[in-house]
Design an enzyme around this catalytic site. Structure first.
Site, PDB file in Angstrom:
ATOM      1  N   GLU A 103       0.858  -1.192   0.000  1.00  0.00           N
ATOM      2  CA  GLU A 103       0.000   0.000   0.000  1.00  0.00           C
ATOM      3  C   GLU A 103       0.891   1.238   0.000  1.00  0.00           C
ATOM      4  O   GLU A 103       2.098   1.163   0.229  1.00  0.00           O
ATOM      5  CB  GLU A 103      -0.900   0.028   1.248  1.00  0.00           C
ATOM      6  CG  GLU A 103      -2.358  -0.337   0.985  1.00  0.00           C
ATOM      7  CD  GLU A 103      -3.145   0.779   0.320  1.00  0.00           C
ATOM      8  OE1 GLU A 103      -2.524   1.700  -0.255  1.00  0.00           O
ATOM      9  OE2 GLU A 103      -4.385   0.724   0.344  1.00  0.00           O
ATOM     10  N   ASN A 127      -6.811   5.175   7.173  1.00  0.00           N
ATOM     11  CA  ASN A 127      -6.344   4.442   5.994  1.00  0.00           C
ATOM     12  C   ASN A 127      -5.208   5.207   5.343  1.00  0.00           C
ATOM     13  O   ASN A 127      -4.108   5.189   5.858  1.00  0.00           O
ATOM     14  CB  ASN A 127      -7.485   4.174   5.011  1.00  0.00           C
ATOM     15  CG  ASN A 127      -7.054   3.306   3.837  1.00  0.00           C
ATOM     16  OD1 ASN A 127      -5.984   2.718   3.833  1.00  0.00           O
ATOM     17  ND2 ASN A 127      -7.884   3.225   2.807  1.00  0.00           N
ATOM     18  N   ASP A 152     -21.441   2.475  10.964  1.00  0.00           N
ATOM     19  CA  ASP A 152     -22.735   2.777  11.576  1.00  0.00           C
ATOM     20  C   ASP A 152     -23.806   1.926  10.913  1.00  0.00           C
ATOM     21  O   ASP A 152     -23.492   0.987  10.165  1.00  0.00           O
ATOM     22  CB  ASP A 152     -23.055   4.275  11.489  1.00  0.00           C
ATOM     23  CG  ASP A 152     -23.019   4.806  10.049  1.00  0.00           C
ATOM     24  OD1 ASP A 152     -23.277   4.003   9.112  1.00  0.00           O
ATOM     25  OD2 ASP A 152     -22.761   6.000   9.862  1.00  0.00           O
ATOM     26  N   ASN A 207     -10.343   7.599   0.092  1.00  0.00           N
ATOM     27  CA  ASN A 207      -9.149   6.767   0.044  1.00  0.00           C
ATOM     28  C   ASN A 207      -7.935   7.650  -0.211  1.00  0.00           C
ATOM     29  O   ASN A 207      -7.732   8.629   0.507  1.00  0.00           O
ATOM     30  CB  ASN A 207      -9.315   5.669  -1.005  1.00  0.00           C
ATOM     31  CG  ASN A 207      -8.511   4.431  -0.722  1.00  0.00           C
ATOM     32  OD1 ASN A 207      -7.336   4.499  -0.398  1.00  0.00           O
ATOM     33  ND2 ASN A 207      -9.127   3.261  -0.855  1.00  0.00           N
ATOM     34  N   ASP A 249      -8.874   3.377  -5.912  1.00  0.00           N
ATOM     35  CA  ASP A 249      -8.123   3.143  -4.674  1.00  0.00           C
ATOM     36  C   ASP A 249      -7.009   4.180  -4.605  1.00  0.00           C
ATOM     37  O   ASP A 249      -7.246   5.352  -4.408  1.00  0.00           O
ATOM     38  CB  ASP A 249      -7.613   1.705  -4.662  1.00  0.00           C
ATOM     39  CG  ASP A 249      -7.172   1.234  -3.293  1.00  0.00           C
ATOM     40  OD1 ASP A 249      -6.597   2.035  -2.542  1.00  0.00           O
ATOM     41  OD2 ASP A 249      -7.364   0.045  -2.971  1.00  0.00           O
TER      42      ASP A 249
END
Length: 282
Positions: free
Chosen positions: A20, A101, A119, A147, A195
């Site tokens: 990542e 993230n 939620d 993201n 992404d």
């Protein structure tokens, strides 16, 4: 109708779990491997080095003094890492998020981070602005899983991949770091879910659409100019780097949602040559 140019990917490195956050920094490609709890760097010849050990590592950035900033995934922490790879500060963001993230640190040291909450309607997202002492201010809310973020060259604008919204948003940046009302930089259609992304010197965006197995170059308005198709795995995140800024590095991970939650994945990085060099963001 414009023609989309096809770009052929070539092998670069293998042997990671779930890559990542690729960033080109000081002549090397840096990236995180969350399940392995490591931050790596690699040179153009493929010489891999562990730069830090950080649990659940995801997004990467650097403060003006050179401190490495690392955000977590499936973990709501931000870590500051010193020059020798040691974690010198950790900030707990669990009052604001179930998970962070990706991360964007701007040249003036502002750190923007994805913040996810679960939620009744599922996963919702905010963007937080975190100062160097860990104080958080929410600067965008109600997003459909924000993201990767990057800054457009020559503009006070941050672009954000809204993964479940299937679009890329553009936020004007105010003097105090607040984000104004967003506009749609590109609508990718319901089949594509953006992404990671990076920006080139012409303001084009390279983005990984993880579940359609492709990296795309997109210009404002949504026109796709270039496409890199991969034959397997998730197209996670690109970065532009190399000595001339024209090498496109592409992080690919082969896993499932369930596998990722269990830390089961196989990752690798491919590369391709492109015409327009990177703008240095993220």
């Amino acid at each position: 109708m414009s023609t989309i140019e096809s770009v052929e990917p070539l092998p670069f490195i293998e042997g990671i779990v779930y890559g990542e956050g690729p960033r080109w920094h000081h002549g090397r490609l840096w990236f995180s491997d969350g399940p392995a709890g490591k931050v790596y760097s690699v040179g153009e010849t493929g010489d891999l080095a562990v730069e830090a050990e950080v649990p659940h590592a995801s997004g990467l950035g650097w403060l003006p003094d050179g401190t490495l900033v690392v955000s977590g995934l499936m973990d709501a922490h931000i870590h500051h890492v010193g020059a020798h790879g040691d974690v010198v500060a950790t900030f707990d963001l669990s009052d604001f998020a179930w998970s962070t993230n990706d991360l964007l640190v701007t040249p003036d040291g502002r750190a923007y981070v994805d913040m996810y909450q679960v939620d009744d309607s599922g996963l919702t997202g905010h963007i937080g602005l975190v100062d160097t002492t860990g104080v958080v201010r929410i600067v965008a809310s109600g997003l459909d899983v924000p993201n990767c973020m990057a800054s457009l060259p020559g503009e006070s604008t941050i672009i954000v991949a809204e993964t479940n919204g299937s679009r890329i948003l553009a936020f004007p940046v105010e003097h105090d770091g607040s984000l104004g009302a967003p506009s749609v930089f590109a609508d990718l259609g319901p089949e594509r879910h953006p992404d990671g992304l990076c920006v080139d010197m012409e303001g084009g965006i390279w983005v990984g659409c993880y579940d359609t197995g492709e990296f795309l170059r997109i210009i404002r308005g949504g026109t796709i100019t270039h496409r890199v198709e991969i034959d397997r795995g998730w197209a996670i995140a690109p970065a532009l780097g190399g000595a001339d800024g024209r090498t496109l590095y592409m992080v690919i991970d082969e896993t499932t949602v369930e596998g990722l939650m269990a830390g089961e994945s196989t990752g690798w990085i491919m590369q391709a040559r492109v015409d327009v060099p990177g703008a240095g963001s993220p």
